[in-house]
Design an enzyme around this catalytic site. Structure first.
Site, mmCIF file in Angstrom:
data_model
loop_
_atom_site.group_PDB
_atom_site.id
_atom_site.type_symbol
_atom_site.label_atom_id
_atom_site.label_comp_id
_atom_site.label_asym_id
_atom_site.label_seq_id
_atom_site.Cartn_x
_atom_site.Cartn_y
_atom_site.Cartn_z
ATOM 1 N N CYS A 15 0.825 -1.221 0.000
ATOM 2 C CA CYS A 15 0.000 0.000 0.000
ATOM 3 C C CYS A 15 0.855 1.265 0.000
ATOM 4 O O CYS A 15 1.996 1.258 0.458
ATOM 5 C CB CYS A 15 -0.902 -0.007 1.229
ATOM 6 S SG CYS A 15 -2.266 1.175 1.087
ATOM 7 N N ASP A 46 -7.392 -3.545 10.746
ATOM 8 C CA ASP A 46 -6.215 -2.675 10.828
ATOM 9 C C ASP A 46 -6.079 -2.194 12.270
ATOM 10 O O ASP A 46 -7.072 -2.143 13.015
ATOM 11 C CB ASP A 46 -6.405 -1.469 9.885
ATOM 12 C CG ASP A 46 -5.099 -0.760 9.547
ATOM 13 O OD1 ASP A 46 -4.038 -1.152 10.068
ATOM 14 O OD2 ASP A 46 -5.152 0.208 8.762
HETATM 15 O O1 LIG Z 1 -1.202 4.812 4.449
HETATM 16 C C1 LIG Z 1 -1.741 5.894 4.678
HETATM 17 O O2 LIG Z 1 -1.096 6.956 4.689
HETATM 18 C C2 LIG Z 1 -3.199 5.952 4.960
HETATM 19 C C3 LIG Z 1 -3.797 7.199 5.135
HETATM 20 C C4 LIG Z 1 -5.141 7.294 5.398
HETATM 21 C C5 LIG Z 1 -5.908 6.153 5.475
HETATM 22 C C6 LIG Z 1 -5.331 4.899 5.296
HETATM 23 C C7 LIG Z 1 -3.985 4.782 5.032
HETATM 24 N N1 LIG Z 1 -3.386 3.543 4.865
HETATM 25 C C8 LIG Z 1 -4.172 2.364 4.780
HETATM 26 C C9 LIG Z 1 -3.492 1.084 4.516
HETATM 27 O O3 LIG Z 1 -4.018 0.262 3.771
HETATM 28 C C10 LIG Z 1 -2.224 0.703 5.222
HETATM 29 O O4 LIG Z 1 -1.540 -0.208 4.414
HETATM 30 C C11 LIG Z 1 -2.592 0.031 6.541
HETATM 31 O O5 LIG Z 1 -3.163 0.990 7.383
HETATM 32 C C12 LIG Z 1 -1.349 -0.554 7.241
HETATM 33 O O6 LIG Z 1 -0.393 0.426 7.402
HETATM 34 P P1 LIG Z 1 1.000 0.090 8.152
HETATM 35 O O7 LIG Z 1 0.692 -0.215 9.566
HETATM 36 O O8 LIG Z 1 1.792 1.329 7.987
HETATM 37 O O9 LIG Z 1 1.607 -1.073 7.438
#
Ligand SMILES: O=C(O)c1ccccc1NCC(=O)[C@H](O)[C@H](O)COP(=O)(O)O
Length: 213
Positions: free
Chosen positions: A8, A131
């Protein structure tokens, strides 16, 4: 069936290419101005043409305004809309019907009781993304590298297909799969060298870490 992964928050050609080359099933573009991973629709359009058939393009949104959603779906050739805001089941179902896309709803999790929110989306969305819940004062509802206790998912009767996200990386992905039973993982911060800066080696490492699961 192998464990699949969504990488992502991609915003550059080389990192997108690395995700595809190393076997990501899904690639994600974040359409949220406050995110360090934010892409404009025209950026997403340029990236989308690099994505081969068989790899799904996912757009990440937070309570999107209709006109913006429409332009982002078209520009990014999105197959999946992932919702991280306060979208109701009715709103999610309307997006699915109107645009003919898959819709995923993020359910923020800190405690077991948080999982109950998923059932309201049965029949309205295609997949739940569990999440980590971000702090109330945080600027972002996702993508903060936070994890929740994966044991909360043990024995849970999932009302819908689902995926796991939040604080995953190459070092913990196998453990996360072993505990939660997830067959689709979503990662962002864990394949970055700094917020919003994806790292091709970390992308490769993450995808290699799940290749044998
Ligand atoms: O990634 C972002 O900046 C974001 C911003 C606003 C809403 C959602 C967002 N990310 C969503 C995702 O799918 C991420 O991959 C997920 O939250 C996991 O993130 P991480 O813990 O950093 O791997």
């Amino acid at each position: 069936m192998p464990v699949r992964a969504k990488i992502c928050g991609l915003s550059t050609g080389p990192t997108l290419a690395a995700a595809v080359r190393h076997g990501a099933s899904h690639v994600g573009f974040v359409f949220f101005a406050r995110s360090p991973r934010n892409v404009a629709p025209d950026q997403a359009a340029a990236l989308a043409v690099q994505v081969p058939d068989g790899v799904a393009r996912v757009g990440v949104f937070v309570d999107p305004e209709e006109g913006f959603l429409a332009s982002a779906i078209a520009a990014g050739q999105l197959g999946v809309v992932q919702l991280h805001g306060e979208e109701t089941p009715e709103r999610a179902a309307a997006i699915r019907a109107r645009y003919g896309v898959e819709v995923w709803k993020a359910v923020p999790v800190k405690r077991r009781v948080d999982l109950a929110a998923a059932s309201a989306y049965a029949g309205a969305v295609d997949r739940i993304l569990y999440d980590a819940k971000t702090p109330a004062a945080a600027d972002l509802p996702g993508g903060m590298g936070l994890r929740f206790d994966w044991r909360l998912l043990e024995g849970f009767a999932h009302p819908l297909p689902w995926a796991l996200s939040g604080g995953l990386d190459a070092a913990n992905a196998a453990e996360a799969v072993g505990i939660s039973g997830a067959r689709l993982l979503d990662v962002s911060s864990g394949v970055e060298s700094a917020p919003g800066v994806k790292d091709v080696d970390k992308i490769a490492g993450f995808l290699q870490s799940i290749a044998q699961l």
